[in-house]
Write a protein that holds these residues in place. Sequence first.
Motif, PDB file in Angstrom:
ATOM      1  N   PRO B  18       0.864  -1.216   0.611  1.00 13.67           N
ATOM      2  CA  PRO B  18      -0.258  -0.031   0.035  1.00 13.67           C
ATOM      3  C   PRO B  18       1.121   1.215   0.073  1.00 13.67           C
ATOM      4  O   PRO B  18       0.352   2.672  -0.446  1.00 13.67           O
ATOM      5  N   ARG B  19       1.454   1.708   0.656  1.00 13.43           N
ATOM      6  CA  ARG B  19       2.705   2.449   0.789  1.00 13.43           C
ATOM      7  C   ARG B  19       3.444   2.860  -0.707  1.00 13.43           C
ATOM      8  O   ARG B  19       3.317   3.918  -0.580  1.00 13.43           O
ATOM      9  N   GLN B  20       3.924   1.604  -1.428  1.00 16.25           N
ATOM     10  CA  GLN B  20       4.691   2.465  -2.102  1.00 16.25           C
ATOM     11  C   GLN B  20       3.240   2.423  -3.151  1.00 16.25           C
ATOM     12  O   GLN B  20       3.470   3.474  -4.256  1.00 16.25           O
ATOM     13  N   ILE B  21       2.295   1.835  -3.385  1.00 17.04           N
ATOM     14  CA  ILE B  21       1.144   2.416  -3.898  1.00 17.04           C
ATOM     15  C   ILE B  21       0.989   4.479  -4.380  1.00 17.04           C
ATOM     16  O   ILE B  21       1.009   5.013  -4.961  1.00 17.04           O
ATOM     17  N   PHE B  22       0.494   4.499  -2.602  1.00 18.09           N
ATOM     18  CA  PHE B  22       0.479   5.650  -2.878  1.00 18.09           C
ATOM     19  C   PHE B  22       1.698   6.252  -3.150  1.00 18.09           C
ATOM     20  O   PHE B  22       2.052   7.242  -3.801  1.00 18.09           O
ATOM     21  N   ALA B  23       2.582   6.668  -3.086  1.00 21.05           N
ATOM     22  CA  ALA B  23       4.209   6.038  -3.304  1.00 21.05           C
ATOM     23  C   ALA B  23       4.139   6.344  -5.159  1.00 21.05           C
ATOM     24  O   ALA B  23       4.188   7.629  -5.654  1.00 21.05           O
ATOM     25  N   LEU B  24       3.567   5.498  -5.653  1.00 30.09           N
ATOM     26  CA  LEU B  24       3.850   5.134  -7.376  1.00 30.09           C
ATOM     27  C   LEU B  24       2.973   6.435  -7.633  1.00 30.09           C
ATOM     28  O   LEU B  24       2.579   6.961  -8.963  1.00 30.09           O
ATOM     29  N   ALA B  25       1.775   6.696  -6.889  1.00 32.12           N
ATOM     30  CA  ALA B  25       0.480   7.889  -7.710  1.00 32.12           C
ATOM     31  C   ALA B  25       0.655   9.182  -7.447  1.00 32.12           C
ATOM     32  O   ALA B  25      -0.022   9.652  -7.458  1.00 32.12           O
ATOM     33  N   LYS B 188      12.540  -4.836 -12.812  1.00 29.20           N
ATOM     34  CA  LYS B 188      11.516  -3.585 -13.606  1.00 29.20           C
ATOM     35  C   LYS B 188      10.807  -2.952 -12.740  1.00 29.20           C
ATOM     36  O   LYS B 188      10.900  -1.631 -12.630  1.00 29.20           O
ATOM     37  N   VAL B 189       9.364  -3.529 -11.650  1.00 31.59           N
ATOM     38  CA  VAL B 189       9.689  -2.568 -10.601  1.00 31.59           C
ATOM     39  C   VAL B 189       9.766  -2.059  -9.611  1.00 31.59           C
ATOM     40  O   VAL B 189       9.334  -0.844  -9.252  1.00 31.59           O
ATOM     41  N   HIS B 190      10.514  -2.006  -9.727  1.00 33.66           N
ATOM     42  CA  HIS B 190      11.699  -1.264  -8.134  1.00 33.66           C
ATOM     43  C   HIS B 190      12.678  -0.424  -8.785  1.00 33.66           C
ATOM     44  O   HIS B 190      13.137   0.021  -7.867  1.00 33.66           O
ATOM     45  N   SER B 191      12.929  -0.753 -10.239  1.00 33.83           N
ATOM     46  CA  SER B 191      13.085   0.698 -11.086  1.00 33.83           C
ATOM     47  C   SER B 191      12.534   1.868 -11.523  1.00 33.83           C
ATOM     48  O   SER B 191      12.778   3.151 -12.240  1.00 33.83           O
ATOM     49  N   ILE B 192      11.147   1.697 -11.452  1.00 27.23           N
ATOM     50  CA  ILE B 192      10.247   2.502 -11.500  1.00 27.23           C
ATOM     51  C   ILE B 192      10.880   4.066 -10.597  1.00 27.23           C
ATOM     52  O   ILE B 192      10.479   3.497  -9.241  1.00 27.23           O
ATOM     53  N   PRO B 193      10.709   5.296 -10.625  1.00 27.60           N
ATOM     54  CA  PRO B 193      11.156   6.546  -9.993  1.00 27.60           C
ATOM     55  C   PRO B 193      10.615   6.274  -9.064  1.00 27.60           C
ATOM     56  O   PRO B 193      11.038   6.377  -8.332  1.00 27.60           O
ATOM     57  N   GLN B 194       9.452   6.380  -8.971  1.00 23.97           N
ATOM     58  CA  GLN B 194       8.513   6.750  -8.458  1.00 23.97           C
ATOM     59  C   GLN B 194       9.311   5.419  -6.903  1.00 23.97           C
ATOM     60  O   GLN B 194       9.252   5.938  -5.241  1.00 23.97           O
ATOM     61  N   ILE B 195       9.327   4.400  -7.092  1.00 23.75           N
ATOM     62  CA  ILE B 195       8.975   3.801  -6.225  1.00 23.75           C
ATOM     63  C   ILE B 195      10.524   3.366  -5.711  1.00 23.75           C
ATOM     64  O   ILE B 195      10.498   3.386  -4.523  1.00 23.75           O
ATOM     65  N   LYS B 196      11.699   3.937  -6.579  1.00 26.75           N
ATOM     66  CA  LYS B 196      13.005   3.562  -6.098  1.00 26.75           C
ATOM     67  C   LYS B 196      12.937   4.613  -5.034  1.00 26.75           C
ATOM     68  O   LYS B 196      14.034   3.762  -4.238  1.00 26.75           O
ATOM     69  N   LYS B 197      12.882   5.667  -5.872  1.00 19.89           N
ATOM     70  CA  LYS B 197      12.632   6.832  -4.308  1.00 19.89           C
ATOM     71  C   LYS B 197      12.300   6.717  -3.351  1.00 19.89           C
ATOM     72  O   LYS B 197      12.795   6.334  -2.034  1.00 19.89           O
ATOM     73  N   TRP B 198      11.354   6.136  -3.146  1.00 22.41           N
ATOM     74  CA  TRP B 198      10.855   5.273  -1.738  1.00 22.41           C
ATOM     75  C   TRP B 198      11.509   3.880  -1.016  1.00 22.41           C
ATOM     76  O   TRP B 198      11.837   3.960  -0.009  1.00 22.41           O
ATOM     77  N   ILE B 199      12.068   3.558  -2.271  1.00 16.53           N
ATOM     78  CA  ILE B 199      12.693   2.387  -1.590  1.00 16.53           C
ATOM     79  C   ILE B 199      13.963   2.826  -1.256  1.00 16.53           C
ATOM     80  O   ILE B 199      14.416   2.528   0.440  1.00 16.53           O
ATOM     81  N   GLU B 200      14.563   3.344  -2.125  1.00 15.14           N
ATOM     82  CA  GLU B 200      15.509   4.034  -1.097  1.00 15.14           C
ATOM     83  C   GLU B 200      16.100   4.996   0.116  1.00 15.14           C
ATOM     84  O   GLU B 200      16.687   4.987   1.263  1.00 15.14           O
ATOM     85  N   ALA B 201      14.537   5.877   0.014  1.00  8.92           N
ATOM     86  CA  ALA B 201      13.981   6.619   1.176  1.00  8.92           C
ATOM     87  C   ALA B 201      14.121   5.585   3.010  1.00  8.92           C
ATOM     88  O   ALA B 201      13.451   6.131   3.879  1.00  8.92           O
ATOM     89  N   ARG B 202      13.218   4.593   2.838  1.00 10.19           N
ATOM     90  CA  ARG B 202      11.885   3.785   3.617  1.00 10.19           C
ATOM     91  C   ARG B 202      13.491   3.361   4.547  1.00 10.19           C
ATOM     92  O   ARG B 202      14.666   3.115   4.623  1.00 10.19           O
TER      93      ARG B 202
END
Lengths: 209, 202
Positions: B18-25, B188-202
Amino acid sequence: MPSYKLIYFDVRGLAEVSRFLFYLSSTPFQDYEVSDAEWLTLQGKTPYGKLPILEVDGKTLAQSFAIARYLAREFGFAGNSPFECALVDALGDQFKDYWGELFPYFATCAGIKEFGNSNILRREVGEPARDKFFTMLERVAKENGSNGHLVGDSLTWIDLTVADHITTLNNFSDGFVDDRFPAVLAVREKVMNDPRLTEYLAKRPKRYF
Amino acid sequence: MPAYKFYYFPIRGLGEAPRQIFALAGVEFENIGISDEKWETFQKTETPFGQMPLLEVDGKQIPQSFAICRYIASQHGLAGKTPFEAAWVDALADQYKDFNNDFKKFFYVQLGFEDGDKEEYKKEHGIPARDKFFPLIVKQIKDNGSGLLVGSSATWVDILIAEAVSRIAENVPGFFESYPEIIAHQQKVHSIPQIKKWIEAR
């Protein structure tokens, strides 16, 4: 209008909610019953090796609740706002969790797979699962206004799912969903008395589950 | 824009998708971690079903992780482009849930949450569950043709499965060795920019 073919075994099970949706919306569909023999060859051709599946203009959908939600959205029984749809979905997910707990009792009574003595399973598995789930549902129904619906003020696919499931539980053990749950029983009453379902309910085969 | 509050334990678990969906959205939300100490009270006073995650939308609550995922995703174009695609996204998520119900018998032992012989549970539960589910996902990716599961852009089930795969891979080395397409999908999914950014910051 797309052509619909619902493919399932000769049971109500996880597909009855979808059958109800077709009748409620007066949408023609082929209610296709698969025999055990036919299942041997069909199983490998289904997306996940399970039924029900739904064919919509020849394209296949799998997973009972994905099918029910799809039809409910098409026919207007999914909830009256995105938020209501989410509440309906959440109850569907909660039902699935409950279903996992209930399964040893259900499967034994249905003759699908034996997990032990059905009386013992009723006491040790069925009753605790029922009490936990239906207590929650009763609260939801009351907080929704005891209006004969679990969410909002009109029929949704979770009302249908719960209503049909109660039929099965009471078939396994008379009065299993008892008068501790009046608001939930009222949801079932409303479904079973819906005039759009009268003809189907009268003519459908009597199925234990 | 409504005010979103997302409640879960301060771990990835069922909360990460859910958190990543918010991030991508690109939707702002208050990410509230409920500690084990606070959970007992919170559970009794705040939760409709006694569980988390829980989403509050302008003060009204939605429980159940998949209902939450679908709700946010469908508001922001991440639930499939047609009703039929949305149904396929749902079906894949339900199939994943069936897989996880089997797999977690091994995974909880592997993570040390439950007692048991790790190798035995891996053989009895982990590997059979994997080999029943992931070939279906490989087929779905191949038939779909975009490298994603449904349609031509990321949906919430891509996020759900990529997160599950990365968590499993981190804790069970080499588990997806014979599933290169699954690793490719996760990357592929984790290199989507908004998701990549979320993962790096968590």
